[in-house]
Enzyme design. Structure first.
Site, PDB file in Angstrom:
ATOM      1  N   HIS A 117      -4.482   0.765 -21.081  1.00 18.08           N
ATOM      2  CA  HIS A 117      -3.928   1.221 -22.042  1.00 18.08           C
ATOM      3  C   HIS A 117      -4.959   0.085 -23.235  1.00 18.08           C
ATOM      4  O   HIS A 117      -5.516   0.529 -24.261  1.00 18.08           O
ATOM      5  CB  HIS A 117      -3.371   2.153 -22.680  1.00 18.08           C
ATOM      6  N   ASP A 140       2.728   8.621 -25.445  1.00 20.49           N
ATOM      7  CA  ASP A 140       3.380   7.607 -24.112  1.00 20.49           C
ATOM      8  C   ASP A 140       4.322   7.253 -24.755  1.00 20.49           C
ATOM      9  O   ASP A 140       4.910   7.753 -25.806  1.00 20.49           O
ATOM     10  CB  ASP A 140       2.420   6.484 -25.596  1.00 20.49           C
ATOM     11  N   HIS A 142       5.467   4.172 -24.922  1.00 17.71           N
ATOM     12  CA  HIS A 142       5.455   2.846 -25.897  1.00 17.71           C
ATOM     13  C   HIS A 142       5.183   3.200 -26.986  1.00 17.71           C
ATOM     14  O   HIS A 142       3.776   3.690 -27.085  1.00 17.71           O
ATOM     15  CB  HIS A 142       4.834   1.675 -24.841  1.00 17.71           C
ATOM     16  N   ASP A 144       2.620   1.009 -28.665  1.00 16.29           N
ATOM     17  CA  ASP A 144       1.773   0.070 -28.255  1.00 16.29           C
ATOM     18  C   ASP A 144       0.730  -0.028 -29.396  1.00 16.29           C
ATOM     19  O   ASP A 144      -0.551  -0.588 -29.810  1.00 16.29           O
ATOM     20  CB  ASP A 144       0.391   0.975 -27.668  1.00 16.29           C
ATOM     21  N   HIS A 157      -2.351  -4.328 -23.669  1.00 10.23           N
ATOM     22  CA  HIS A 157      -2.084  -2.752 -22.640  1.00 10.23           C
ATOM     23  C   HIS A 157      -0.730  -2.408 -24.379  1.00 10.23           C
ATOM     24  O   HIS A 157      -1.252  -1.786 -24.108  1.00 10.23           O
ATOM     25  CB  HIS A 157      -1.597  -2.566 -21.788  1.00 10.23           C
ATOM     26  N   ASP A 248      -1.048   8.303 -21.780  1.00  8.88           N
ATOM     27  CA  ASP A 248      -0.236   7.427 -21.196  1.00  8.88           C
ATOM     28  C   ASP A 248       0.485   8.045 -20.318  1.00  8.88           C
ATOM     29  O   ASP A 248       1.209   9.016 -20.301  1.00  8.88           O
ATOM     30  CB  ASP A 248       0.225   6.137 -22.061  1.00  8.88           C
ATOM     31  N   ASP A 250       2.737   7.232 -18.564  1.00  8.13           N
ATOM     32  CA  ASP A 250       3.874   6.564 -18.513  1.00  8.13           C
ATOM     33  C   ASP A 250       5.108   7.486 -19.496  1.00  8.13           C
ATOM     34  O   ASP A 250       6.204   7.523 -20.029  1.00  8.13           O
ATOM     35  CB  ASP A 250       4.358   4.692 -18.755  1.00  8.13           C
ATOM     36  N   GLU A 293      -2.952   4.626 -16.806  1.00  6.06           N
ATOM     37  CA  GLU A 293      -2.331   3.655 -16.275  1.00  6.06           C
ATOM     38  C   GLU A 293      -1.822   4.457 -15.442  1.00  6.06           C
ATOM     39  O   GLU A 293      -0.557   3.872 -15.162  1.00  6.06           O
ATOM     40  CB  GLU A 293      -0.988   3.472 -17.420  1.00  6.06           C
TER      41      GLU A 293
HETATM   42 MN   LIG Z   1       0.404   2.916 -23.172  1.00  7.47          MN
END
Ligand SMILES: [Mn+2]
Length: 337
Positions: A117, A140, A142, A144, A157, A248, A250, A293
């Site tokens: 990312h 996402d 997260h 980031d 990332h 992302d 994830d 990712e």
């Molecule tokens: Mn990310």
């Protein structure tokens, strides 16, 4: 009344977009230096091998594949303090930004196949340099948005937004590898969806700056349709800027997408994940998409890898008009007896 009005708007936008064919420019960004795990550099070719291009053609998209952006290992790229691979990440993103500007000038909606990312730095910078102010939808687990000073891992990332957000510039130290980069987005033009693993320093930033966010708690509370209604209303209130979707993998629950570097339990379902792309497509303003990712070396089983890659493809197809109700070509002639 309000919901009737929204439904009306929604329907007229939807009718419009069904007849708008997309022109898609694909850039592979096989880059993995924003994090420590090998394998994520294989993402672009895997997503292509899963049939992305023919499937986009089926949706009547005009597609141009610009290939993979070559990455040269920077010499003497030792850690600077806690920060890892600064030269590699800075250099790659500078070239990615230039590549994105070229693809935007060719008139395409840009698709960045990651890669980790950290590539959002160059992707968003190049997009903004080409078209001006953007609305950013960041899907996402997260946030980031660690700065080089709040990060505990040093992995870039987890920091891309800190380099891009104007309001954070007094909190980010000057780094020679990023001297080419000028912060280009306002935190008021950013919407998060799917957050569930946010570091303390990041949480402070999100609250301090009043960032619009729909964590998994809000997805649970409101449901994904209301989350998307509010996301689109919010972006409209900020002036209907071209949208940059940074997705992302994830964000999706690891039961569906296990082949990724930092999986977190309790994520978006397949259906919620795809619905987000369908709604953004319907705005007619989607101008660039990052899909990042996907890491086949972390899938554990072949099935897990397949499921992750196929999710990535389905998210991209949702961005470019695939409907779960079905599609047919605009020149379709039904057979007559
Ligand atoms: Mn990310």
């Amino acid at each position: 009344m309000r919901s009737a009005r929204i439904l009306q708007q929604f329907c007229s936008v939807r009718r419009q977009s069904l007849h708008t064919k997309s022109s898609v420019g694909i850039i592979g960004a096989p880059f993995s230096k924003g994090q420590p795990r090998g394998g994520v550099e294989r993402g672009p070719d895997l997503i292509r091998a899963a049939g992305l291009l023919p499937k986009l053609h089926e949706l009547e998209c005009a597609v141009k594949d610009y290939g993979n952006l070559a990455f040269e290992e920077a010499e003497l790229d030792g850690p600077e303090g806690v920060l890892k691979n600064l030269k590699a990440v800075g250099g790659f993103n500078q070239r990615l930004s230039q590549a994105v500007q070229l693809v935007k000038k060719d008139g395409h909606t840009t698709v960045m196949l990651g890669g980790d990312h950290s590539l959002a730095i160059g992707s968003i910078h190049g997009h903004s340099a080409a078209v001006g102010q953007l609305g950013i939808v960041w899907v996402d687990a997260h946030a980031d948005i660690n700065t080089p000073l709040t990060t505990s891992t040093g992995n870039l990332h987890g920091q891309p937004l800190s380099f891009l957000v104007k309001e954070l510039q007094s909190s980010v130290p000057v780094l020679p590898s990023f001297s080419w980069l000028k912060p280009c987005i306002s935190v008021k033009d950013l919407v998060y969806i799917g957050l569930r693993d946010v570091d303390p320093g990041e949480h402070y930033i999100l609250k301090e700056l009043g960032v619009k966010m729909f964590s998994m708690s809000e997805v649970d509370q409101l449901g994904v349709s209301r989350v998307m209604e509010e996301t689109c209303d919010y972006l409209s209130s900020r002036g209907n800027k071209p949208i940059h979707l940074s997705y992302d993998i994830d964000a999706i629950d690891p039961t569906v997408t296990p082949a990724t570097g930092t999986p977190v339990v309790g994520g978006l379902s397949y259906r919620e994940g795809v619905y987000i792309t369908e709604c953004l497509r319907e705005t007619g303003r989607l101008s660039a998409v990052d899909l990042v990712e996907v890491n086949p070396l972390l899938g554990k089983t072949e099935e897990g890898i397949q499921s992750t890659v196929s999710m990535a493809v389905d998210l991209l197809l949702g961005c470019f008009g695939r409907l779960r109700e079905g599609n047919h070509p605009s020149d379709y002639n039904p057979p007559k007896p």
